[in-house]
Design a protein around this motif. Structure first.
Motif, PDB file in Angstrom:
ATOM      1  N   TYR A  31      26.878   1.878  46.783  1.00 48.71           N
ATOM      2  CA  TYR A  31      28.118   1.119  46.784  1.00 48.71           C
ATOM      3  C   TYR A  31      27.817  -0.345  46.518  1.00 48.71           C
ATOM      4  CZ  TYR A  31      32.859  -0.022  48.112  1.00 48.71           C
ATOM      5  OH  TYR A  31      34.162  -0.444  48.082  1.00 48.71           O
ATOM      6  N   ASN A  32      28.550  -0.951  45.604  1.00 47.28           N
ATOM      7  CA  ASN A  32      28.394  -2.364  45.306  1.00 47.28           C
ATOM      8  C   ASN A  32      29.381  -3.133  46.176  1.00 47.28           C
ATOM      9  OD1 ASN A  32      28.576  -4.982  44.242  1.00 47.28           O
ATOM     10  ND2 ASN A  32      27.917  -4.264  42.220  1.00 47.28           N
ATOM     11  N   LEU A  33      28.865  -3.793  47.202  1.00 51.36           N
ATOM     12  CA  LEU A  33      29.717  -4.534  48.119  1.00 51.36           C
ATOM     13  C   LEU A  33      30.323  -5.777  47.468  1.00 51.36           C
ATOM     14  CD1 LEU A  33      27.403  -4.200  51.222  1.00 51.36           C
ATOM     15  CD2 LEU A  33      29.673  -3.189  50.990  1.00 51.36           C
ATOM     16  N   GLU A  34      29.650  -6.312  46.479  1.00 59.31           N
ATOM     17  CA  GLU A  34      30.129  -7.524  45.818  1.00 59.31           C
ATOM     18  C   GLU A  34      31.427  -7.286  45.046  1.00 59.31           C
ATOM     19  OE1 GLU A  34      28.865 -10.661  46.043  1.00 59.31           O
ATOM     20  OE2 GLU A  34      27.432  -9.901  47.499  1.00 59.31           O
ATOM     21  N   ASN A  35      31.531  -6.126  44.390  1.00 57.98           N
ATOM     22  CA  ASN A  35      32.750  -5.871  43.620  1.00 57.98           C
ATOM     23  C   ASN A  35      33.550  -4.690  44.166  1.00 57.98           C
ATOM     24  OD1 ASN A  35      31.485  -3.581  42.670  1.00 57.98           O
ATOM     25  ND2 ASN A  35      31.184  -4.347  40.601  1.00 57.98           N
ATOM     26  N   ASP A  36      33.178  -4.237  45.382  1.00 57.75           N
ATOM     27  CA  ASP A  36      33.934  -3.196  46.085  1.00 57.75           C
ATOM     28  C   ASP A  36      34.081  -1.933  45.226  1.00 57.75           C
ATOM     29  OD1 ASP A  36      35.223  -2.373  48.416  1.00 57.75           O
ATOM     30  OD2 ASP A  36      37.195  -2.922  47.664  1.00 57.75           O
ATOM     31  N   MET A  37      32.904  -1.424  44.762  1.00 57.87           N
ATOM     32  CA  MET A  37      32.949  -0.284  43.865  1.00 57.87           C
ATOM     33  C   MET A  37      31.865   0.733  44.210  1.00 57.87           C
ATOM     34  SD  MET A  37      32.906  -0.473  39.743  1.00 57.87           S
ATOM     35  CE  MET A  37      31.323   0.098  39.209  1.00 57.87           C
ATOM     36  N   LEU A  38      32.273   2.000  44.288  1.00 59.25           N
ATOM     37  CA  LEU A  38      31.316   3.083  44.459  1.00 59.25           C
ATOM     38  C   LEU A  38      30.639   3.310  43.121  1.00 59.25           C
ATOM     39  CD1 LEU A  38      30.175   5.231  46.409  1.00 59.25           C
ATOM     40  CD2 LEU A  38      31.963   6.771  45.581  1.00 59.25           C
ATOM     41  N   VAL A  39      29.331   3.095  43.077  1.00 64.63           N
ATOM     42  CA  VAL A  39      28.579   3.169  41.838  1.00 64.63           C
ATOM     43  C   VAL A  39      28.068   4.584  41.592  1.00 64.63           C
ATOM     44  CG1 VAL A  39      26.541   2.276  40.626  1.00 64.63           C
ATOM     45  CG2 VAL A  39      27.890   0.762  42.094  1.00 64.63           C
ATOM     46  N   TYR A  40      27.664   5.257  42.661  1.00 65.15           N
ATOM     47  CA  TYR A  40      27.081   6.589  42.537  1.00 65.15           C
ATOM     48  C   TYR A  40      27.340   7.348  43.820  1.00 65.15           C
ATOM     49  CZ  TYR A  40      23.553  10.256  42.354  1.00 65.15           C
ATOM     50  OH  TYR A  40      22.922  11.458  42.373  1.00 65.15           O
ATOM     51  N   SER A  41      27.608   8.639  43.688  1.00 64.11           N
ATOM     52  CA  SER A  41      27.775   9.455  44.884  1.00 64.11           C
ATOM     53  C   SER A  41      27.228  10.852  44.656  1.00 64.11           C
ATOM     54  CB  SER A  41      29.253   9.529  45.283  1.00 64.11           C
ATOM     55  OG  SER A  41      29.999  10.204  44.291  1.00 64.11           O
ATOM     56  N   HIS A  42      26.735  11.422  45.716  1.00 61.81           N
ATOM     57  CA  HIS A  42      26.225  12.789  45.706  1.00 61.81           C
ATOM     58  C   HIS A  42      26.538  13.402  47.065  1.00 61.81           C
ATOM     59  CE1 HIS A  42      23.529  16.216  45.502  1.00 61.81           C
ATOM     60  NE2 HIS A  42      22.906  15.782  46.569  1.00 61.81           N
ATOM     61  N   ASN A  43      27.427  14.375  47.109  1.00 59.65           N
ATOM     62  CA  ASN A  43      27.723  15.115  48.339  1.00 59.65           C
ATOM     63  C   ASN A  43      28.137  14.181  49.485  1.00 59.65           C
ATOM     64  OD1 ASN A  43      28.000  17.625  49.518  1.00 59.65           O
ATOM     65  ND2 ASN A  43      25.889  17.685  50.251  1.00 59.65           N
ATOM     66  N   VAL A  44      28.960  13.178  49.193  1.00 59.09           N
ATOM     67  CA  VAL A  44      29.285  12.122  50.159  1.00 59.09           C
ATOM     68  C   VAL A  44      30.071  12.598  51.379  1.00 59.09           C
ATOM     69  CG1 VAL A  44      29.147  10.200  48.540  1.00 59.09           C
ATOM     70  CG2 VAL A  44      31.328  11.377  48.874  1.00 59.09           C
ATOM     71  N   ASP A  45      30.694  13.763  51.298  1.00 57.48           N
ATOM     72  CA  ASP A  45      31.465  14.252  52.443  1.00 57.48           C
ATOM     73  C   ASP A  45      30.679  15.221  53.318  1.00 57.48           C
ATOM     74  OD1 ASP A  45      33.781  12.748  51.848  1.00 57.48           O
ATOM     75  OD2 ASP A  45      34.291  14.180  50.271  1.00 57.48           O
ATOM     76  N   ALA A  46      29.428  15.489  52.978  1.00 56.28           N
ATOM     77  CA  ALA A  46      28.592  16.365  53.812  1.00 56.28           C
ATOM     78  C   ALA A  46      28.415  15.734  55.189  1.00 56.28           C
ATOM     79  CB  ALA A  46      27.234  16.580  53.158  1.00 56.28           C
ATOM     80  N   VAL A  47      28.586  16.523  56.229  1.00 51.72           N
ATOM     81  CA  VAL A  47      28.449  16.039  57.603  1.00 51.72           C
ATOM     82  C   VAL A  47      26.993  16.231  58.033  1.00 51.72           C
ATOM     83  CG1 VAL A  47      29.235  16.334  59.975  1.00 51.72           C
ATOM     84  CG2 VAL A  47      30.856  16.543  58.081  1.00 51.72           C
ATOM     85  N   LEU A  48      26.348  15.108  58.371  1.00 52.68           N
ATOM     86  CA  LEU A  48      24.914  15.084  58.665  1.00 52.68           C
ATOM     87  C   LEU A  48      24.649  14.227  59.901  1.00 52.68           C
ATOM     88  CD1 LEU A  48      23.893  14.347  54.988  1.00 52.68           C
ATOM     89  CD2 LEU A  48      23.581  16.533  56.168  1.00 52.68           C
ATOM     90  N   PRO A  49      23.454  14.347  60.487  1.00 48.01           N
ATOM     91  CA  PRO A  49      23.109  13.460  61.614  1.00 48.01           C
ATOM     92  C   PRO A  49      23.195  11.992  61.199  1.00 48.01           C
ATOM     93  CG  PRO A  49      21.520  15.236  61.397  1.00 48.01           C
ATOM     94  CD  PRO A  49      22.398  15.299  60.179  1.00 48.01           C
ATOM     95  N   THR A  50      23.538  11.130  62.155  1.00 49.70           N
ATOM     96  CA  THR A  50      23.767   9.715  61.842  1.00 49.70           C
ATOM     97  C   THR A  50      22.494   8.910  61.651  1.00 49.70           C
ATOM     98  OG1 THR A  50      23.831   9.102  64.163  1.00 49.70           O
ATOM     99  CG2 THR A  50      25.934   9.677  63.133  1.00 49.70           C
ATOM    100  N   ALA A  51      21.465   9.213  62.392  1.00 48.52           N
ATOM    101  CA  ALA A  51      20.199   8.469  62.352  1.00 48.52           C
ATOM    102  C   ALA A  51      20.430   6.989  62.667  1.00 48.52           C
ATOM    103  CB  ALA A  51      19.495   8.687  61.021  1.00 48.52           C
ATOM    104  N   SER A  52      19.515   6.155  62.243  1.00 50.80           N
ATOM    105  CA  SER A  52      19.551   4.731  62.608  1.00 50.80           C
ATOM    106  C   SER A  52      20.720   3.968  62.006  1.00 50.80           C
ATOM    107  CB  SER A  52      18.242   4.048  62.231  1.00 50.80           C
ATOM    108  OG  SER A  52      17.262   4.350  63.176  1.00 50.80           O
ATOM    109  N   PHE A  53      21.422   4.568  61.047  1.00 54.18           N
ATOM    110  CA  PHE A  53      22.587   3.891  60.490  1.00 54.18           C
ATOM    111  C   PHE A  53      23.632   3.639  61.571  1.00 54.18           C
ATOM    112  CE2 PHE A  53      25.874   2.989  57.321  1.00 54.18           C
ATOM    113  CZ  PHE A  53      25.137   2.214  56.445  1.00 54.18           C
ATOM    114  N   THR A  54      23.533   4.374  62.674  1.00 59.17           N
ATOM    115  CA  THR A  54      24.400   4.161  63.844  1.00 59.17           C
ATOM    116  C   THR A  54      24.344   2.709  64.294  1.00 59.17           C
ATOM    117  OG1 THR A  54      24.056   6.431  64.560  1.00 59.17           O
ATOM    118  CG2 THR A  54      24.761   4.870  66.247  1.00 59.17           C
TER     119      THR A  54
END
Length: 176
Positions: A31-54
């Motif tokens: 995701y490009n935060l500067e222009n608020d645009m999703l640049v690439y995605s792969h299986n973005v709705d898959a539910v997975l463990p959160t890990a350190s991103f928490t």
């Protein structure tokens, strides 16, 4: 999953011809935060463990509650850090720690004891703080996310998606 940004050797960024390989990733979002645009995605709705991103949600919620109290100090008690495992600053019982230093430990070192101390500084307990994190997730529309602790250490039922992780990254980025 991955939430990241890439650039090629010319620093031109991603194009349709240089998208990173994600076949080994369960999910990915660039995701490009500067222009608020999703640049690439792969299986973005898959539910997975959160890990350190928490810890990014921990930082967002703690800052929301503590931004006016950064120089305030908290005296470490055993009960505040006894459940902190994994990466730590190594605070000791009786130590006086500023909220600002807790954020430093959380964001610069990924320290789980800092996450726990922020919970106590912000809400008085880990359980109340985690409830606040879940409320914040719902407010932001993060429908695939459930937090069980402020660190991302494995816990049954603690999940998120790459799409929800982009949402929290955007929220984090918006903090002035």
């Amino acid at each position: 999953f991955t939430v990241t940004a890439f650039a090629d050797e010319t620093m031109q960024g991603l194009t349709e011809t240089n998208v990173p390989h994600s076949e080994n990733a369960a999910a990915a979002a660039v995701y490009n935060l500067e222009n608020d645009m999703l640049v690439y995605s792969h299986n973005v709705d898959a539910v997975l463990p959160t890990a350190s991103f928490t810890k990014m949600m921990t930082a967002v919620c703690a800052y929301e509650l503590l931004s006016e109290r950064l120089d305030e100090k908290l005296t470490v008690e055993y009960s505040m850090i006894k459940d902190a495992t994994g990466n730590q600053v190594g605070y000791y019982v009786g130590e006086s720690v500023s909220v600002r230093d807790m954020f430093g430990g959380l964001l610069l070192r990924g320290a789980n004891d800092s996450a726990y101390l922020l919970c106590y500084a912000a809400k008085g307990s880990v359980s109340d703080f985690v409830a606040y994190m879940n409320e914040k997730a719902q407010t932001l529309g993060m429908t695939s996310t459930v937090y069980k602790n402020p660190t991302g250490m494995d816990a049954e039922g603690m999940v998120t998606s790459a799409a929800d992780s982009v949402t929290i990254a955007r929220e984090f980025y918006s903090i002035e």
